[in-house]
Every structure is written in structure tokens, then in C-alpha cells.
Write a protein that holds these residues in place. Structure first.
Motif, PDB file in Angstrom:
ATOM      1  N   LEU A  28       0.934  -1.289  -0.049  1.00 33.77           N
ATOM      2  CA  LEU A  28      -0.078  -0.028   0.016  1.00 33.77           C
ATOM      3  C   LEU A  28       0.655   1.187   0.006  1.00 33.77           C
ATOM      4  O   LEU A  28       1.505   1.242   0.851  1.00 33.77           O
ATOM      5  N   GLY A  29       0.768   2.155  -0.987  1.00 30.66           N
ATOM      6  CA  GLY A  29       1.456   3.335  -1.084  1.00 30.66           C
ATOM      7  C   GLY A  29       0.678   4.359  -0.190  1.00 30.66           C
ATOM      8  O   GLY A  29      -0.528   4.389   0.230  1.00 30.66           O
ATOM      9  N   THR A  30       1.388   5.423   0.509  1.00 30.99           N
ATOM     10  CA  THR A  30       0.770   6.162   1.562  1.00 30.99           C
ATOM     11  C   THR A  30       1.294   7.730   1.342  1.00 30.99           C
ATOM     12  O   THR A  30       1.016   8.481   2.021  1.00 30.99           O
ATOM     13  N   TRP A  31       1.795   7.854   0.098  1.00 27.62           N
ATOM     14  CA  TRP A  31       1.992   9.273  -0.337  1.00 27.62           C
ATOM     15  C   TRP A  31       0.624  10.329  -0.423  1.00 27.62           C
ATOM     16  O   TRP A  31      -0.141   9.783  -1.187  1.00 27.62           O
ATOM     17  N   ARG A  32       0.745  11.008   0.071  1.00 25.60           N
ATOM     18  CA  ARG A  32      -0.706  11.982   0.065  1.00 25.60           C
ATOM     19  C   ARG A  32      -1.842  11.248   0.426  1.00 25.60           C
ATOM     20  O   ARG A  32      -2.868  11.740   0.015  1.00 25.60           O
ATOM     21  N   ALA A  33      -1.757  10.542   1.572  1.00 23.55           N
ATOM     22  CA  ALA A  33      -2.926   9.645   1.779  1.00 23.55           C
ATOM     23  C   ALA A  33      -3.629  10.608   2.839  1.00 23.55           C
ATOM     24  O   ALA A  33      -4.731  10.222   3.284  1.00 23.55           O
ATOM     25  N   TYR A  88       7.287   2.340  -8.187  1.00 26.72           N
ATOM     26  CA  TYR A  88       6.111   3.243  -7.523  1.00 26.72           C
ATOM     27  C   TYR A  88       5.647   4.029  -8.523  1.00 26.72           C
ATOM     28  O   TYR A  88       5.630   4.025  -9.628  1.00 26.72           O
ATOM     29  N   SER A  89       4.290   4.724  -7.928  1.00 25.92           N
ATOM     30  CA  SER A  89       3.187   5.551  -8.901  1.00 25.92           C
ATOM     31  C   SER A  89       3.005   4.435 -10.015  1.00 25.92           C
ATOM     32  O   SER A  89       2.828   4.909 -11.446  1.00 25.92           O
ATOM     33  N   PRO A  90       2.560   3.200  -9.725  1.00 25.17           N
ATOM     34  CA  PRO A  90       2.357   2.217 -10.641  1.00 25.17           C
ATOM     35  C   PRO A  90       0.858   2.704 -11.837  1.00 25.17           C
ATOM     36  O   PRO A  90       0.709   1.979 -12.664  1.00 25.17           O
ATOM     37  N   LYS A 140      -1.013  11.733 -13.669  1.00 23.44           N
ATOM     38  CA  LYS A 140      -0.912  11.250 -15.074  1.00 23.44           C
ATOM     39  C   LYS A 140      -1.607  10.007 -14.915  1.00 23.44           C
ATOM     40  O   LYS A 140      -1.112   8.799 -15.367  1.00 23.44           O
ATOM     41  N   ASN A 141      -2.779   9.882 -14.193  1.00 21.93           N
ATOM     42  CA  ASN A 141      -3.480   8.522 -14.021  1.00 21.93           C
ATOM     43  C   ASN A 141      -3.713   7.775 -15.035  1.00 21.93           C
ATOM     44  O   ASN A 141      -4.836   8.257 -16.236  1.00 21.93           O
ATOM     45  N   LEU A 142      -3.405   6.653 -15.142  1.00 23.73           N
ATOM     46  CA  LEU A 142      -3.436   5.917 -16.706  1.00 23.73           C
ATOM     47  C   LEU A 142      -4.689   4.958 -16.591  1.00 23.73           C
ATOM     48  O   LEU A 142      -5.015   4.216 -17.730  1.00 23.73           O
ATOM     49  N   PRO A 187       0.753   0.710  -5.046  1.00 28.60           N
ATOM     50  CA  PRO A 187      -0.421   1.469  -5.613  1.00 28.60           C
ATOM     51  C   PRO A 187      -0.663   1.945  -4.307  1.00 28.60           C
ATOM     52  O   PRO A 187      -1.030   1.335  -3.105  1.00 28.60           O
ATOM     53  N   LYS A 188      -1.267   3.408  -4.410  1.00 27.34           N
ATOM     54  CA  LYS A 188      -1.856   4.120  -3.211  1.00 27.34           C
ATOM     55  C   LYS A 188      -3.093   4.498  -3.484  1.00 27.34           C
ATOM     56  O   LYS A 188      -3.665   4.892  -4.538  1.00 27.34           O
ATOM     57  N   SER A 189      -4.113   4.253  -2.531  1.00 31.56           N
ATOM     58  CA  SER A 189      -5.563   4.475  -2.604  1.00 31.56           C
ATOM     59  C   SER A 189      -5.925   4.789  -1.018  1.00 31.56           C
ATOM     60  O   SER A 189      -5.321   4.202  -0.223  1.00 31.56           O
ATOM     61  N   GLU A 210      -9.687  -3.650  -4.586  1.00 33.90           N
ATOM     62  CA  GLU A 210      -9.669  -3.714  -5.948  1.00 33.90           C
ATOM     63  C   GLU A 210      -8.242  -3.996  -6.429  1.00 33.90           C
ATOM     64  O   GLU A 210      -7.951  -4.994  -7.267  1.00 33.90           O
ATOM     65  N   ASN A 211      -7.303  -3.008  -5.965  1.00 33.49           N
ATOM     66  CA  ASN A 211      -5.972  -3.160  -6.519  1.00 33.49           C
ATOM     67  C   ASN A 211      -5.236  -4.417  -5.703  1.00 33.49           C
ATOM     68  O   ASN A 211      -4.065  -4.761  -6.465  1.00 33.49           O
ATOM     69  N   MET A 212      -5.546  -5.361  -4.717  1.00 34.34           N
ATOM     70  CA  MET A 212      -5.006  -6.331  -4.460  1.00 34.34           C
ATOM     71  C   MET A 212      -5.512  -7.672  -5.242  1.00 34.34           C
ATOM     72  O   MET A 212      -5.204  -8.658  -5.099  1.00 34.34           O
TER      73      MET A 212
HETATM   74  P1  NDP Z   1      -0.312   5.813  -7.655  1.00 30.86           P
HETATM   75  O1  NDP Z   1       0.166   5.297  -9.226  1.00 30.86           O
HETATM   76  O2  NDP Z   1      -0.409   4.666  -6.848  1.00 30.86           O
HETATM   77  O3  NDP Z   1      -1.778   6.183  -7.782  1.00 30.86           O
HETATM   78  C1  NDP Z   1      -2.469   6.829  -6.962  1.00 30.86           C
HETATM   79  C2  NDP Z   1      -3.518   7.734  -7.537  1.00 30.86           C
HETATM   80  O4  NDP Z   1      -4.423   6.591  -8.360  1.00 30.86           O
HETATM   81  C3  NDP Z   1      -4.397   8.271  -6.662  1.00 30.86           C
HETATM   82  O5  NDP Z   1      -5.035   9.509  -7.198  1.00 30.86           O
HETATM   83  C4  NDP Z   1      -5.566   7.324  -6.253  1.00 30.86           C
HETATM   84  O6  NDP Z   1      -6.755   7.921  -5.801  1.00 30.86           O
HETATM   85  C5  NDP Z   1      -5.838   6.655  -7.666  1.00 30.86           C
HETATM   86  N1  NDP Z   1      -6.186   5.234  -7.640  1.00 30.86           N
HETATM   87  C6  NDP Z   1      -5.861   4.203  -6.621  1.00 30.86           C
HETATM   88  N2  NDP Z   1      -6.402   3.019  -6.908  1.00 30.86           N
HETATM   89  C7  NDP Z   1      -7.126   3.282  -8.144  1.00 30.86           C
HETATM   90  C8  NDP Z   1      -7.826   2.590  -9.122  1.00 30.86           C
HETATM   91  N3  NDP Z   1      -7.887   1.227  -8.905  1.00 30.86           N
HETATM   92  N4  NDP Z   1      -8.243   3.159 -10.056  1.00 30.86           N
HETATM   93  C9  NDP Z   1      -8.273   4.221 -10.523  1.00 30.86           C
HETATM   94  N5  NDP Z   1      -7.527   5.276  -9.606  1.00 30.86           N
HETATM   95  C10 NDP Z   1      -6.871   4.763  -8.474  1.00 30.86           C
HETATM   96  O7  NDP Z   1       0.510   6.966  -7.199  1.00 30.86           O
HETATM   97  P2  NDP Z   1       1.466   7.542  -6.048  1.00 30.86           P
HETATM   98  O8  NDP Z   1       2.268   8.439  -6.626  1.00 30.86           O
HETATM   99  O9  NDP Z   1       1.077   7.611  -4.976  1.00 30.86           O
HETATM  100  O10 NDP Z   1       2.329   5.930  -5.973  1.00 30.86           O
HETATM  101  C11 NDP Z   1       2.286   5.008  -5.172  1.00 30.86           C
HETATM  102  C12 NDP Z   1       3.008   4.778  -4.016  1.00 30.86           C
HETATM  103  O11 NDP Z   1       4.306   4.821  -4.479  1.00 30.86           O
HETATM  104  C13 NDP Z   1       3.094   6.437  -3.036  1.00 30.86           C
HETATM  105  O12 NDP Z   1       1.958   6.475  -2.271  1.00 30.86           O
HETATM  106  C14 NDP Z   1       4.278   6.149  -2.028  1.00 30.86           C
HETATM  107  O13 NDP Z   1       4.077   5.375  -0.854  1.00 30.86           O
HETATM  108  C15 NDP Z   1       5.430   5.562  -3.099  1.00 30.86           C
HETATM  109  N6  NDP Z   1       6.126   6.454  -3.954  1.00 30.86           N
HETATM  110  C16 NDP Z   1       7.376   6.478  -3.558  1.00 30.86           C
HETATM  111  C17 NDP Z   1       8.174   7.347  -4.253  1.00 30.86           C
HETATM  112  C18 NDP Z   1       9.806   7.528  -3.935  1.00 30.86           C
HETATM  113  O14 NDP Z   1      10.382   8.291  -4.410  1.00 30.86           O
HETATM  114  N7  NDP Z   1      10.232   6.182  -3.501  1.00 30.86           N
HETATM  115  C19 NDP Z   1       7.520   8.337  -5.281  1.00 30.86           C
HETATM  116  C20 NDP Z   1       6.272   8.407  -5.640  1.00 30.86           C
HETATM  117  C21 NDP Z   1       5.700   7.469  -4.713  1.00 30.86           C
HETATM  118  P3  NDP Z   1      -7.476   7.429  -4.357  1.00 30.86           P
HETATM  119  O15 NDP Z   1      -6.420   7.742  -3.399  1.00 30.86           O
HETATM  120  O16 NDP Z   1      -8.513   8.544  -4.200  1.00 30.86           O
HETATM  121  O17 NDP Z   1      -8.139   6.267  -4.728  1.00 30.86           O
END
Ligand code: NDP
Ligand code: 1BO
Length: 359
Positions: A27-32, A253-255, A261-263, A297-299, A307-309
Motif C-alpha cells: 500500500l502506497g501512502t504518499w498524500r494519503a 512506485y506510482s504504478p 497522469k492517472n493511466l 499502489p496508493k489509495s 480492488e488493487n489487491m
Molecule cells: P499511484 O500510481 O499509486 O496512483 C495513486 C492515484 O491513483 C490516487 O489518485 C488514487 O486515488 C488513484 N487510484 C488508486 N487506485 C485506483 C484504481 N484502482 N483506479 C483508479 N485510480 C486509482 O501513485 P503514487 O504516486 O501515490 O504512488 C504510489 C506510492 O508509491 C506512493 O503512495 C508512495 O508510497 C510511493 N512513492 C514512492 C516514491 C519514491 O520516491 N520512492 C515516489 C512516489 C511514490 P484515491 O486515493 O482517491 O483512490
């Protein structure tokens, strides 16, 4: 690039050079934000209710079956039910990625504590944190880790990463002012991090956001599991290939392409998701797993956390995997520009320079 499932120990884990297993999905936690403690606890301990009706149906069918056919078949019922329960428990997250810089380690700590009070063993969790740039001097490494441990309410963490390979002055601005971005003593900091491993405070150490140039420098004295931005919109092939060459595991990260840039709305991803009857988020996460990276992935939304799991027990067919690899317009989301670039005074005058002009 071919799918790399072979690198994984099993579907749910990858293996680091140390021999320790890292859960494939964390579980990602950035901006959680303020939801962090709840999200962490939910991710780890949530009962995946979607499984329960199936369990009930299977149990009923097995009972009918045993009654009708032969009492000797009775053990089938318990084996079947046990397997379902095992699968169900494995659906819970066991890996949480955080960092001192996210300003939420106390909240993550509360979520972890609640999960452990609910019966999860510490040894079954994998907790990652990162040292921030202001602490990238040898004498600050141990105090920084101690602070993280205190906030997380833990006596060790599983993985401690250098968050970015640049030292920032305390109180540095964004973007940085003249003299606020400094070279750091990479080898000295790394030696201190190695001591944390020796002393049992950290199980593994690694790096994030390294260029191939910086990785090669560090590799002269170290073996490391790095974390890098990786998704179909930024495959980051150069560092990925360099890591593969050295047998270094990578966490993507940011998968999902992060929030910028949400894909999940990319038409190519949507089309493949529809075809496979999965969500776009699941396709992006599965793509990263099949590529051979663990993923965080962070949510903060309970439904998406679940869903992400749900990315195990199925595969993206090779032809679709390749289509995802072919998504154009590759671009980093996290360039580091805001953090490290001062266009007038340097030392990094552009994002390209942050990445040693490798992009
Ligand atoms: P992610 O690629 O995980 O995307 C997160 C975004 O996608 C949020 O807006 C989230 O919204 C949304 N989202 C989550 N699940 C879904 C889904 N199933 N369908 C559609 N949208 C979804 O981005 P992050 O940049 O947060 O990267 C993940 C984690 O990686 C970070 O939280 C952090 O822990 C780590 N990281 C590490 C870095 C490093 O330098 N080592 C740099 C960047 C990130 P919502 O929360 O509203 O669901
Ligand atoms: C500035 C922190 C980026 C996410 O890890």
C-alpha cells in the motif's frame, strides 16, 4: 520486453538479494492524508466480504455432495473450506510503503498497531520507509531512522531507502534557493545504513530515484533493492535493465501513473481491462507484477484498496502485455524539478541534470 513472472518466488512475493521476501503488492501512502491510519488498517485486516458468499455456497455444495455420495468424502469439505480461507487471508496487504517526508508516519504507526492488535504478526508485515534529503549526512542516518521507528511504533523496519540522491539544507525551499541543494556523501551514508542492518534495526536497505550513473557508483560498494517510478507511461527501461543485470529487485512506485497522469483512463488500458473483465487499475498493477517488479499502489478508498489487491490467479496475455509496453508519450511524473532544480544557480539547472541526462 517479455513478461518476467519467472523472477518471482511465488505469485504473492519477490525475493530480495538478502533472501528476504518482499510482498508483491504493497500500500502506497504518499498524500494519503488524514485517512492514512484507517487505510493502513483496512488494507491489512479488511475481511474481503466478496469471498464469503462463495465460501458459503461451496460449503453447502460440499455438504450436499458428502451426504449424497459417501460419508468417506467428508474431509473434502474441510480441505475446500480451508483452502478458501487461506486464499482469503492472503488477499490482505502485508506491505506498507511510507516515508518520513510524507509527514504521516505516526498515522501509519497507528494503522499498523491496530492491525497487530487485530491479530496480525509483526513478522508477517513488510514495512518500508525512507530517509529524507536533509538527513543525508552519515551522523544523521541513525537518528533519522530512530525517529521513524518511534513514529511507526516499531522496533525494526523491513526496508529503509534513500528517498532521493541529493542532500538538501534544513529548511530548503521548493524550488530550492541558491546553495540549498548539496552533493551528498553517498558512500558514508550507505556505510551508516549498512550498520543499521548489522544492528537489526533494518532488514534491508535500498535507494530510490537513482540514475544508472549513480547506481553504478553505489554498486562499487553495495548490493541494493531500489524503488523507481514505473508504469506503462514511464517504463524507466534504462534503470530497470541496469538493475536486472545486477540481480537487483525493483519496486515500481506510482504504478497507476500517480494522480497527475492517472493511466486508469488511458484508452489502451481501458480496452484491455474490458477484454479481461478487470479494472484498469488491476491491469496496470498486474502489468507491473508480470514485468517482475513489486508494486505499491496508493489509495485511500476502501473499495480501491481491495480492488488493487485482486491481481492474483490470472494473467495478462502476452499480446496484451506487449500492447501495454507499447504505450507512447513516455514521461516521468516525478521529475524532481520542484525539489532540486534552481535554474539560475544550480547545481542542477534542469530536470535532465537531476537524472544525469539519461532520459
Ligand atoms: P499511484 O500510481 O499509486 O496512483 C495513486 C492515484 O491513483 C490516487 O489518485 C488514487 O486515488 C488513484 N487510484 C488508486 N487506485 C485506483 C484504481 N484502482 N483506479 C483508479 N485510480 C486509482 O501513485 P503514487 O504516486 O501515490 O504512488 C504510489 C506510492 O508509491 C506512493 O503512495 C508512495 O508510497 C510511493 N512513492 C514512492 C516514491 C519514491 O520516491 N520512492 C515516489 C512516489 C511514490 P484515491 O486515493 O482517491 O483512490
Ligand atoms: C517528495 C516525495 C515524493 C514521493 O515519494
Amino acid at each position: 520486453m517479455a513478461s518476467a513472472r519467472a523472477m518471482a518466488q511465488d505469485e504473492h512475493h519477490f525475493v530480495l538479494k538478502s533472501g528476504h521476501a518482499i510482498p508483491a503488492v504493497g500500500l502506497g501512502t504518499w498524500r494519503a492524508g488524514s485517512d492514512t491510519a484507517h487505510s493502513v488498517q483496512t488494507a491489512i485486516t479488511e475481511v474481503y466480504s466478496a469471498y464469503l458468499p462463495y465460501l458459503a455456497i461451496y460449503m453447502r455444495r460440499s455438504v450436499q455432495h458428502t451426504n449424497q455420495v459417501a460419508m468417506a468424502n467428508k474431509p473434502i469439505l474441510s480441505v475446500f473450506a480451508n483452502n478458501l480461507i487461506v486464499n482469503h487471508l492472503q488477499a490482505g496487504y502485508r506491505h506498507v510503503d511510507t516515508a518520513a517526508q510524507y509527514g504521516i508516519e505516526q498515522e501509519v504507526g497507528k494503522g499498523l498497531k491496530a492491525a497487530m492488535e487485530a491479530g496480525i504478526n509483526r513478522k508477517d508485515l513488510f514495512v518500508t520507509s525512507k530517509i529524507w534529503c536533509t538527513n543525508l549526512v552519515p551522523e544523521r542516518v541513525r537518528p533519522a531512522l530512530k525517529n521513524t521507528l518511534k513514529d511507526l511504533q516499531l522496533d525494526y523496519i523491513d526496508l529503509y531507502l534513500i528517498h532521493w540522491p541529493f542532500r538538501l539544507k534544513d529548511g530548503a525551499h521548493q524550488p530550492p534557493e541558491a546553495g540549498e541543494v548539496l552533493e551528498f556523501d553517498m558512500e558514508g551514508v550507505w556505510r551508516e545504513m549498512e550498520r543499521l542492518v548489522t544492528d537489526g534495526l533494518v532488514k534491508d536497505i535500498g535507494v530510490c530515484n537513482f540514475s544508472v550513473t549513480k547506481l553504478n557508483r553505489l554498486l562499487q560498494s553495495a548490493n541494493i533493492p531500489p524503488a523507481m517510478e514505473m508504469h506503462p507511461g514511464w517504463k524507466n527501461n534504462k534503470i530497470f535493465e541496469a538493475c536486472k543485470k545486477h540481480g537487483i529487485h525493483v519496486t515500481a512506485y506510482s504504478p497507476l501513473g500517480s494522480s497527475e497522469k492517472n493511466l486508469a483512463h488511458d484508452p489502451v488500458v481501458e480496452k484491455i481491462a474490458n477484454k479481461l473483465k478487470k479494472t484498469p487499475g488491476q491491469v496496470l498493477i498486474k502489468w507491473a507484477l508480470q514485468r517482475g517488479t513489486s508494486v505499491i499502489p496508493k489509495s485511500t478508498k476502501d473499495e480501491r484498496i481491495k480492488e488493487n489487491m485482486q491481481v492474483f490467479g490470472w494473467e495478462i496475455p502476452e499480446e496484451d502485455f506487449q500492447v501495454l509496453c507499447g504505450i507512447k508519450d513516455e514521461k516521468r511524473v516525478l521529475t524532481g524539478e520542484e525539489l532540486f532544480v534552481n535554474k539560475t544557480h544550480g547545481p542542477y539547472k534542469s530536470a535532465s541534470e537531476v537524472w544525469d541526462n539519461e532520459d
